[in-house]
Structure formats: C-alpha cells, structure tokens
Design an enzyme around this catalytic site. Structure first.
Site, PDB file in Angstrom:
ATOM      1  N   ASP A  62       0.864  -1.265  -0.004  1.00 17.72           N
ATOM      2  CA  ASP A  62      -0.085  -0.003  -0.054  1.00 17.72           C
ATOM      3  C   ASP A  62       0.920   1.330  -0.111  1.00 17.72           C
ATOM      4  O   ASP A  62       0.546   2.318  -0.424  1.00 17.72           O
ATOM      5  CB  ASP A  62      -0.905   0.061   1.064  1.00 17.72           C
ATOM      6  CG  ASP A  62      -2.088  -0.977   1.180  1.00 17.72           C
ATOM      7  OD1 ASP A  62      -2.217  -1.510  -0.239  1.00 17.72           O
ATOM      8  OD2 ASP A  62      -2.748  -1.307   2.217  1.00 17.72           O
ATOM      9  N   GLY A  63       2.144   1.238   0.336  1.00 13.29           N
ATOM     10  CA  GLY A  63       3.087   2.342   0.659  1.00 13.29           C
ATOM     11  C   GLY A  63       3.287   2.692  -0.821  1.00 13.29           C
ATOM     12  O   GLY A  63       3.405   4.178  -1.171  1.00 13.29           O
ATOM     13  N   ARG A  67       2.505   6.591  -2.538  1.00 14.40           N
ATOM     14  CA  ARG A  67       3.321   7.328  -3.232  1.00 14.40           C
ATOM     15  C   ARG A  67       3.064   7.802  -4.721  1.00 14.40           C
ATOM     16  O   ARG A  67       2.939   8.755  -5.212  1.00 14.40           O
ATOM     17  CB  ARG A  67       4.779   6.929  -3.225  1.00 14.40           C
ATOM     18  CG  ARG A  67       5.389   6.840  -1.790  1.00 14.40           C
ATOM     19  CD  ARG A  67       6.834   6.070  -1.831  1.00 14.40           C
ATOM     20  NE  ARG A  67       7.326   6.317  -0.523  1.00 14.40           N
ATOM     21  CZ  ARG A  67       8.242   7.021  -0.068  1.00 14.40           C
ATOM     22  NH1 ARG A  67       8.454   7.915  -0.722  1.00 14.40           N
ATOM     23  NH2 ARG A  67       8.672   6.939   1.408  1.00 14.40           N
ATOM     24  N   ASN A 139      -4.594   8.541   2.519  1.00 12.35           N
ATOM     25  CA  ASN A 139      -4.849   8.059   3.762  1.00 12.35           C
ATOM     26  C   ASN A 139      -5.465   8.812   5.206  1.00 12.35           C
ATOM     27  O   ASN A 139      -6.566   8.869   5.469  1.00 12.35           O
ATOM     28  CB  ASN A 139      -3.411   7.003   4.216  1.00 12.35           C
ATOM     29  CG  ASN A 139      -3.743   5.488   4.143  1.00 12.35           C
ATOM     30  OD1 ASN A 139      -4.571   5.306   3.378  1.00 12.35           O
ATOM     31  ND2 ASN A 139      -2.851   4.710   4.608  1.00 12.35           N
ATOM     32  N   ASP A 140      -4.025   9.794   5.484  1.00 14.31           N
ATOM     33  CA  ASP A 140      -4.626  10.579   6.622  1.00 14.31           C
ATOM     34  C   ASP A 140      -3.511  11.456   6.697  1.00 14.31           C
ATOM     35  O   ASP A 140      -2.336  11.448   6.166  1.00 14.31           O
ATOM     36  CB  ASP A 140      -4.481   9.534   8.022  1.00 14.31           C
ATOM     37  CG  ASP A 140      -3.292   8.561   8.128  1.00 14.31           C
ATOM     38  OD1 ASP A 140      -2.410   9.057   7.836  1.00 14.31           O
ATOM     39  OD2 ASP A 140      -3.528   7.486   8.435  1.00 14.31           O
ATOM     40  N   ARG A 150       6.478  12.918  25.742  1.00 11.54           N
ATOM     41  CA  ARG A 150       5.795  13.948  26.121  1.00 11.54           C
ATOM     42  C   ARG A 150       4.437  13.771  25.253  1.00 11.54           C
ATOM     43  O   ARG A 150       4.285  13.135  24.015  1.00 11.54           O
ATOM     44  CB  ARG A 150       6.291  15.263  25.435  1.00 11.54           C
ATOM     45  CG  ARG A 150       7.713  15.770  25.984  1.00 11.54           C
ATOM     46  CD  ARG A 150       7.193  16.316  27.520  1.00 11.54           C
ATOM     47  NE  ARG A 150       6.541  17.486  27.322  1.00 11.54           N
ATOM     48  CZ  ARG A 150       7.167  18.846  27.320  1.00 11.54           C
ATOM     49  NH1 ARG A 150       8.288  18.954  27.054  1.00 11.54           N
ATOM     50  NH2 ARG A 150       6.273  19.714  27.115  1.00 11.54           N
ATOM     51  N   ASP A 169      -1.035  11.206  22.468  1.00  8.03           N
ATOM     52  CA  ASP A 169      -0.041  10.681  21.525  1.00  8.03           C
ATOM     53  C   ASP A 169      -0.115  11.507  20.216  1.00  8.03           C
ATOM     54  O   ASP A 169       0.943  11.845  19.522  1.00  8.03           O
ATOM     55  CB  ASP A 169      -0.003   9.412  21.509  1.00  8.03           C
ATOM     56  CG  ASP A 169       0.552   8.703  22.601  1.00  8.03           C
ATOM     57  OD1 ASP A 169       0.931   9.382  23.711  1.00  8.03           O
ATOM     58  OD2 ASP A 169       0.686   7.252  22.685  1.00  8.03           O
TER      59      ASP A 169
END
Length: 292
Positions: A62-63, A67, A139-140, A150, A169
C-alpha cells in the site's frame, strides 16, 4: 481503453521481488501496449513521462500506491495495485495472478473506483504573505508529538467550531481509505471506500474520550498546537513537517480523486480486509470457547 496505450509499471525498491515481477509484467504487456517501468522513488523525477500513461500498475504494498497516487490523482490516471506487501488493502491483484490478468486491466476491462483524498495545509502562528503549500494524501494527516515522553496538546475545530481539546499521543484525520490504516489500529471505525467523510481519531488521549468522530461530507478540520512544545504533522506516513506552538493544521477534502481499476464486485470490502476481520472474529471465538 484502446491498445497501444502507454502503461506505467511502478515498482517498490524496498521489496526484493518487485523489480523482477515488474520486468515480467513489462514483457506480458509489450504485445499489445507500450509499457514503461520506473521505481516509485524515481517517479516524480520522471513526471513528464509518467503523465503520458493511461494506467499505472504498482508492484509492492500500500505504501507504493500512496506514493504513486500523488502524481496519478492530479493527472487522472487510474491505478491497478499488485500486492507484495503484508496487507495490501488497496491492491487489486495478488502477485501470483498479476501476469495472467494485467493485460485485461490495461485494456480497460472492469470498473473505476474513486476514493476521496484529503488536503492538509499548515497555517503558521506568524502571519506570512507567502502562499502556503498544501499536501495531498489518500490515507491520513496525523498531528503527533515529537518526543516519546511528551504528549501533544491540541484544540480541534470543525467548521470553525470547537470540537474537543486533547492531550494525546496523536490526533488522526483520516479518509475512508485511511480508516483501515493507523485509525483502525487506534480503535476507529471502518468506512466504505466510497465515503467522502473524514474522521477524527485521537490516539491514547488523557482524560478524554478516545472514540472517533465521523464528520459530515465537506467538513473542514483545524488542529491548533497548544502549550509550549513542538509537534509534527505527517501526511500519508512519509511527509513529515515540523509545527510550533500556535500553528494550525487545516485538513479538508482535497480537489482530486484517487482512481482504481477493479474487477471485483462493487461496494464490497477488500478481500484482505475481510480476511483480517474474519481472523479477528475466529480468534475471539477461540478465546470464548476456551474460557467456557
């Protein structure tokens, strides 16, 4: 789609089997089409050649699709994904079927699926007269902490109205396609691919509800960085941009659609996703049985 169209075969350089399979597909396509092969890392550098293609065949996971779609969507070029990755929710073909079926896709058999993309823009706290760049994603867009120890403190607004303040997070703004990715792992719902809605999903929020919120189509999300700390925004997992306190990330439906050629039945979940959900159900059933 007529014969002798140029077909772009785009392979992942990180998957050992991808380039040899790309060469095999080029041989299979050369009888009726004009195949052109390129590594996904070199795609933007060969954009003039790539934009002449009528179809992209991606080989990897999927990567590789994420791209490729950055160039394919603005040019209106559909994608056929061949899966060599671990999941392959967006891919249409398993590797073992690619050689036998790739010519039918290149000839235009099947139907076109369109998926909503998002557009992310950074609004810096310091005003500037320069035109701000925007970033497209399938995607996002994820606003997250920069230090493991932190949290990120943000205010989330929808259509200029306050939605929630989170110490978490991360906060994910996802498309329907992205709902099967990071957002799903964070406990979010799965949206059907055709949905134009975005969803907002906090990741491990402190003293706040962790439920995702599915927004109305056309909603504009703003995430403002609060407190005296830096943060970052990532679009589709590989475009990482630093943020300062007071900066705002604006996310909304983008101007382009990702297009995929399909031959399965419309309005069904991808087979890889169905298998994953069935596997989870089987594991739960086994756990229930063993505990009785």
């Amino acid at each position: 789609m007529a014969e002798n169209q140029q077909i772009g075969v785009i392979f992942s350089p990180w998957v050992e089997e991808a380039e040899p399979l790309a060469n095999t597909l080029v041989d299979a396509l050369s009888k009726g089409h004009k195949p052109w092969m390129c590594s996904v890392l070199e795609l933007e550098g060969n954009s003039d050649m790539a934009k002449r293609c009528s179809t992209f065949v991606t080989i990897g996971g999927d990567g590789t699709i994420l791209r490729t779609v950055r160039l394919a969507a603005p040019a209106g070029i559909p994608i056929v994904g061949v899966n060599l990755g671990r999941v392959g929710f967006m891919a249409e073909l398993p590797a073992e079927e690619a050689v036998a079926r790739v010519n039918s896709f290149a000839s235009g058999e099947g139907w076109m699926e369109e998926r909503t993309m998002l557009e992310a823009e950074i609004l810096p706290v310091r005003q500037s007269t320069k035109k701000l760049p925007s970033y497209s994603g399938l995607n996002d867009a994820v606003v997250s902490r920069t230090k493991p120890s932190r949290m990120v403190y943000v205010e989330v607004r929808v259509d200029k109205h306050s939605l929630a303040s989170y110490a978490a997070d991360a906060v994910i703004v996802s498309t329907a396609t992205g709902s099967t990715g990071y957002a799903l792992g964070a406990g979010g719902p799965i949206l059907y691919a055709e949905s134009t809605s975005l969803l907002v999903q906090p990741v491990v929020p402190q003293l706040a509800d962790s439920a995702a919120i599915v927004l109305h189509p056309g909603a504009v999300v703003e995430i403002e960085i609060e407190a005296d700390q830096d943060a970052m925004v990532s679009v589709d997992g590989y475009m990482d941009l630093g943020l300062s306190p007071g900066d705002t990330v604006r996310v909304q439906e983008g101007p382009y659609k990702a297009k995929f050629l399909r031959q399965g039945s419309p309005h069904t979940l991808p087979s890889a996703l169905s298998r994953r959900l069935s596997s989870v159900r089987r594991q739960r059933n086994r756990g229930t049985t063993s505990g009785d």
